[in-house]
Design an enzyme around this catalytic site. Structure first.
Site, mmCIF file in Angstrom:
data_model
loop_
_atom_site.group_PDB
_atom_site.id
_atom_site.type_symbol
_atom_site.label_atom_id
_atom_site.label_comp_id
_atom_site.label_asym_id
_atom_site.label_seq_id
_atom_site.Cartn_x
_atom_site.Cartn_y
_atom_site.Cartn_z
ATOM 1 N N ASN A 8 0.995 2.352 -10.220
ATOM 2 C CA ASN A 8 -0.187 1.880 -9.626
ATOM 3 C C ASN A 8 0.160 0.786 -8.386
ATOM 4 O OD1 ASN A 8 -3.034 0.788 -9.256
ATOM 5 N ND2 ASN A 8 -2.708 -1.403 -10.826
ATOM 6 N N TRP A 9 -0.028 1.637 -7.507
ATOM 7 C CA TRP A 9 0.763 1.554 -6.191
ATOM 8 C C TRP A 9 -0.105 0.250 -5.851
ATOM 9 C CZ3 TRP A 9 2.243 5.846 -2.274
ATOM 10 C CH2 TRP A 9 4.045 6.480 -2.998
ATOM 11 N N LYS A 10 -1.746 0.410 -6.508
ATOM 12 C CA LYS A 10 -2.803 -0.295 -5.918
ATOM 13 C C LYS A 10 -3.017 -0.764 -4.434
ATOM 14 C CE LYS A 10 -1.568 -3.591 -9.300
ATOM 15 N NZ LYS A 10 -1.915 -5.595 -10.070
ATOM 16 N N HIS A 93 -9.878 -1.037 -13.965
ATOM 17 C CA HIS A 93 -9.252 -2.416 -13.094
ATOM 18 C C HIS A 93 -9.589 -3.073 -13.660
ATOM 19 C CE1 HIS A 93 -5.841 -3.680 -11.606
ATOM 20 N NE2 HIS A 93 -5.136 -3.033 -12.664
ATOM 21 N N GLU A 95 -8.798 -5.465 -11.761
ATOM 22 C CA GLU A 95 -8.863 -6.228 -10.205
ATOM 23 C C GLU A 95 -10.364 -5.384 -9.231
ATOM 24 O OE1 GLU A 95 -5.088 -4.632 -8.792
ATOM 25 O OE2 GLU A 95 -4.272 -6.723 -9.458
ATOM 26 N N GLU A 164 -4.805 -4.281 -20.445
ATOM 27 C CA GLU A 164 -4.544 -5.146 -19.418
ATOM 28 C C GLU A 164 -4.639 -6.448 -19.486
ATOM 29 O OE1 GLU A 164 -2.283 -2.496 -16.370
ATOM 30 O OE2 GLU A 164 -4.233 -3.139 -15.605
ATOM 31 N N GLY A 170 0.870 -8.837 -12.751
ATOM 32 C CA GLY A 170 1.435 -9.449 -11.689
ATOM 33 C C GLY A 170 1.491 -11.052 -11.312
ATOM 34 N N SER A 208 2.992 -6.467 -15.710
ATOM 35 C CA SER A 208 4.541 -7.294 -16.020
ATOM 36 C C SER A 208 5.397 -6.044 -16.175
ATOM 37 C CB SER A 208 4.804 -9.161 -16.035
ATOM 38 O OG SER A 208 3.543 -9.415 -14.913
ATOM 39 N N GLY A 229 2.726 -2.054 -12.228
ATOM 40 C CA GLY A 229 1.605 -1.969 -10.898
ATOM 41 C C GLY A 229 3.803 -2.530 -9.913
ATOM 42 N N GLY A 230 3.447 -3.301 -9.963
ATOM 43 C CA GLY A 230 5.134 -4.365 -9.144
ATOM 44 C C GLY A 230 6.275 -3.342 -9.131
HETATM 45 P P1 PGA Z 1 1.487 -5.311 -13.026
HETATM 46 O O1 PGA Z 1 0.566 -5.200 -12.787
HETATM 47 O O2 PGA Z 1 3.201 -4.728 -13.501
HETATM 48 O O3 PGA Z 1 2.280 -5.729 -10.854
HETATM 49 O O4 PGA Z 1 1.427 -6.537 -13.601
HETATM 50 C C1 PGA Z 1 0.048 -3.736 -13.831
HETATM 51 C C2 PGA Z 1 -1.174 -3.703 -13.535
HETATM 52 O O5 PGA Z 1 -2.768 -4.361 -12.543
HETATM 53 O O6 PGA Z 1 -1.579 -2.168 -13.127
#
Ligand code: PGA
Length: 246
Positions: A8-10, A93, A95, A164, A170, A208, A229-230
């Site tokens: 997930n590049w966001k 998600h 967010e 999640e 993050g 994470s 994500g990251g």
């Molecule tokens: P993260 O994000 O791996 O950076 O914690 C995961 C996500 O939000 O899908």
């Protein structure tokens, strides 16, 4: 069941960085034993669609509209995503729930619209830190999942779920494999009550996940992959997670 590792590049990336990242991932997964996808910002779908051509890398979106078409400025429809070869779409998600006011009902509708278009929704559920500390983790996650089950009926076996915990996203703070497995087992049981095919629903862990902790999380019996994500923005890290899923 093959595991699924989805990046997930966001809201990250640019043409040059995407080019280098996708080329490295495509090369690195030539013999990968799991399914790999990258969920990219909408403007880059065409770019990544070209870069992935002929490889086993799947393309994903990070959201989609619950509406089919029309006067919804700024929205992207399932049919539009489909034209760019999108196989997966993240929906709900945290967010989106947090910053864009997406309710359980909206998330459930988005999953339905994706399925109708032949796109597999990756439905995200998870509790906040405050909810966990108040002992409400199970209640919250069950409620989020129940809305999606209710709206999608027997099609529910076609979705992907991502557990999640919001406090792990993050933050560098991961759920322990045991904490994650406990919630995945709970979600599996909830799916079993809704469909006889619950065993083929992939339940991903996200929050994470990185090259160092992926193997122990992915070794749990109900963890069928990861939403990353990251660590999906750096090819070596992403590839190490993919290797851990094999
Ligand atoms: P993260 O994000 O791996 O950076 O914690 C995961 C996500 O939000 O899908």
């Amino acid at each position: 069941m093959k595991k699924l590792i989805a990046g997930n590049w966001k809201m990250n990336g640019n043409l040059a960085a995407n080019d280098a990242l996708v080329r490295a991932v495509v090369w690195g997964i030539r013999e990968a034993a799991c399914t790999v996808a990258v969920c990219v910002p909408a403007p880059y779908l065409a770019q990544v669609q070209m870069l992935r051509a002929g490889s086993q890398l799947e393309l994903g979106a990070q959201d989609l509209s619950q509406h089919e078409q029309g006067a919804y400025t700024g929205e992207v429809s399932a049919a539009m995503l489909k034209e760019f070869g999108v196989r997966y779409a993240i929906v709900g998600h945290s967010e989106r729930r947090q910053y864009h006011g997406e309710t359980d009902a909206v998330v459930a509708e988005k999953a339905k619209v994706a399925l109708a278009a032949g796109i597999t929704p990756i439905v995200c559920v998870g509790e906040t830190l405050a909810e966990r500390e108040a002992g409400r983790t199970e209640e919250v996650v069950k409620r989020q999942m129940a809305a999606v089950i209710h709206t999608n009926g027997h099609c529910i076996s076609e979705i992907v779920v991502a557990y999640e915990p919001v406090w792990a996203i993050g933050t560098g703070r991961t759920a322990t494999p045991e904490q994650a497995q406990q919630m995945h087992a709970l979600l599996r049981a909830q799916l079993k009550a809704a469909t006889e095919h619950a065993d083929r629903v992939r339940i991903l862990y996200g929050g994470s996940m990185n090259a160092g902790n992926a193997a122990s999380l992915l070794a749990q019996s109900d963890i069928d992959g990861g939403l990353i994500g990251g660590a999906s923005l750096k090819a070596p890290d992403f590839l190490q997670i993919i290797a851990a899923a094999a």
